[in-house]
Scaffold this motif. Structure first.
Motif, PDB file in Angstrom:
ATOM      1  N   PHE A 114      -1.450  12.466  -0.346  1.00 54.03           N
ATOM      2  CA  PHE A 114      -0.494  12.174   0.733  1.00 54.03           C
ATOM      3  C   PHE A 114      -1.200  11.687   2.000  1.00 54.03           C
ATOM      4  O   PHE A 114      -0.913  10.597   2.504  1.00 54.03           O
ATOM      5  CB  PHE A 114       0.384  13.388   1.034  1.00 54.03           C
ATOM      6  N   SER A 115      -2.115  12.475   2.529  1.00 54.94           N
ATOM      7  CA  SER A 115      -2.766  12.092   3.791  1.00 54.94           C
ATOM      8  C   SER A 115      -3.618  10.836   3.611  1.00 54.94           C
ATOM      9  O   SER A 115      -3.664   9.974   4.493  1.00 54.94           O
ATOM     10  CB  SER A 115      -3.606  13.236   4.346  1.00 54.94           C
ATOM     11  N   ARG A 116      -4.250  10.693   2.469  1.00 52.89           N
ATOM     12  CA  ARG A 116      -5.045   9.488   2.210  1.00 52.89           C
ATOM     13  C   ARG A 116      -4.140   8.265   2.114  1.00 52.89           C
ATOM     14  O   ARG A 116      -4.487   7.187   2.603  1.00 52.89           O
ATOM     15  CB  ARG A 116      -5.856   9.660   0.931  1.00 52.89           C
TER      16      ARG A 116
ATOM     17  N   VAL B 244       0.831  -1.209   0.000  1.00 51.56           N
ATOM     18  CA  VAL B 244       0.000   0.000   0.000  1.00 51.56           C
ATOM     19  C   VAL B 244       0.862   1.254   0.000  1.00 51.56           C
ATOM     20  O   VAL B 244       0.565   2.226  -0.714  1.00 51.56           O
ATOM     21  CB  VAL B 244      -0.969   0.001   1.205  1.00 51.56           C
ATOM     22  N   ALA B 245       1.951   1.256   0.773  1.00 51.08           N
ATOM     23  CA  ALA B 245       2.825   2.430   0.832  1.00 51.08           C
ATOM     24  C   ALA B 245       3.478   2.691  -0.522  1.00 51.08           C
ATOM     25  O   ALA B 245       3.559   3.843  -0.969  1.00 51.08           O
ATOM     26  CB  ALA B 245       3.891   2.242   1.909  1.00 51.08           C
TER      27      ALA B 245
ATOM     28  N   ILE C  79      -3.189   7.164   5.570  1.00 56.25           N
ATOM     29  CA  ILE C  79      -4.299   6.463   6.232  1.00 56.25           C
ATOM     30  C   ILE C  79      -4.434   5.039   5.694  1.00 56.25           C
ATOM     31  O   ILE C  79      -4.548   4.080   6.466  1.00 56.25           O
ATOM     32  CB  ILE C  79      -5.615   7.252   6.068  1.00 56.25           C
ATOM     33  N   PHE C  80      -4.411   4.888   4.364  1.00 52.46           N
ATOM     34  CA  PHE C  80      -4.506   3.542   3.792  1.00 52.46           C
ATOM     35  C   PHE C  80      -3.345   2.665   4.258  1.00 52.46           C
ATOM     36  O   PHE C  80      -3.532   1.489   4.573  1.00 52.46           O
ATOM     37  CB  PHE C  80      -4.534   3.596   2.261  1.00 52.46           C
ATOM     38  N   SER C  81      -2.150   3.229   4.310  1.00 51.75           N
ATOM     39  CA  SER C  81      -0.982   2.467   4.760  1.00 51.75           C
ATOM     40  C   SER C  81      -1.092   2.088   6.229  1.00 51.75           C
ATOM     41  O   SER C  81      -0.702   0.985   6.633  1.00 51.75           O
ATOM     42  CB  SER C  81       0.300   3.267   4.524  1.00 51.75           C
TER      43      SER C  81
ATOM     44  N   ALA D 186       0.805   7.230  -6.302  1.00 56.33           N
ATOM     45  CA  ALA D 186      -0.408   8.040  -6.429  1.00 56.33           C
ATOM     46  C   ALA D 186      -0.118   9.509  -6.131  1.00 56.33           C
ATOM     47  O   ALA D 186      -0.710  10.406  -6.750  1.00 56.33           O
ATOM     48  CB  ALA D 186      -1.490   7.508  -5.503  1.00 56.33           C
ATOM     49  N   ILE D 187       0.781   9.771  -5.208  1.00 53.95           N
ATOM     50  CA  ILE D 187       1.100  11.152  -4.842  1.00 53.95           C
ATOM     51  C   ILE D 187       1.776  11.881  -6.000  1.00 53.95           C
ATOM     52  O   ILE D 187       1.568  13.083  -6.188  1.00 53.95           O
ATOM     53  CB  ILE D 187       1.974  11.187  -3.567  1.00 53.95           C
TER      54      ILE D 187
END
Length: 162
Positions: free
Chosen positions: A130-132, A115-116, A135-137, A122-123
């Motif tokens: 970034f913040s999403r 995920v990271a 959170i997913f990570s 994605a960033i």
């Protein structure tokens, strides 16, 4: 030379399982996250610090395994001396504690790395991710926390800590 009883030897195995498997998951996860980060940095040099953050997220699983391993070694008397030796039954509990945090950390660390690594990519496309992505990570961390807590509970109620 100190004679080590079977239960104490089993606690050493539990410590090895804890740090070994949690460290394996953490290392694999960090490798996946860092691989994604390298690609992101190649596209955008400003991604370096964010890539480091995502790569470091996967380190926590190794920390959980390390803490449980140290507790097992200290309270079994293998580190610091003064141990009375553990019974075989308590040694088996120690293996269970090490397995709980080790295997939970293995799966959690690898999942978090996947995920990271994807989040860093994605960033690059959308800076607002970034913040999403954090959170997913972080969601993948919960399994490692469960394993850590079960290891602590096993050690407390199994007679290792106390």
């Amino acid at each position: 030379m100190v004679e080590i009883v079977l239960g104490t030897a089993l606690a050493a195995v539990g410590a090895g399982v804890a740090v070994g498997f949690a460290g394996l998951g953490s290392g694999l996860g960090q490798g996946m996250a860092a691989a994604g980060s390298v690609g992101a940095v190649a596209e955008d040099g400003d991604m370096f610090s964010r890539g480091i953050i995502f790569s470091a997220l996967c380190e926590t699983q190794a920390i959980y395994g390390f803490l449980i391993a140290i507790l097992l070694l200290v309270f079994s008397g293998l580190l610091g001396g003064g141990g009375k030796g553990l019974s075989t039954a308590v040694g088996i509990v120690a293996i269970g504690a090490g397995a709980a945090v080790g295997f939970a950390g293995l799966g959690s660390g690898m999942g978090q790395g996947i995920v990271a690594g994807a989040s860093v990519g994605a960033i690059v496309e959308n800076d607002e991710m970034f913040s999403r992505g954090i959170i997913f990570s972080a969601l993948c961390e919960t399994q490692a926390i469960y394993g850590f807590l079960i290891a602590i509970l096993l050690m407390v109620f199994g007679g290792i800590l106390g």
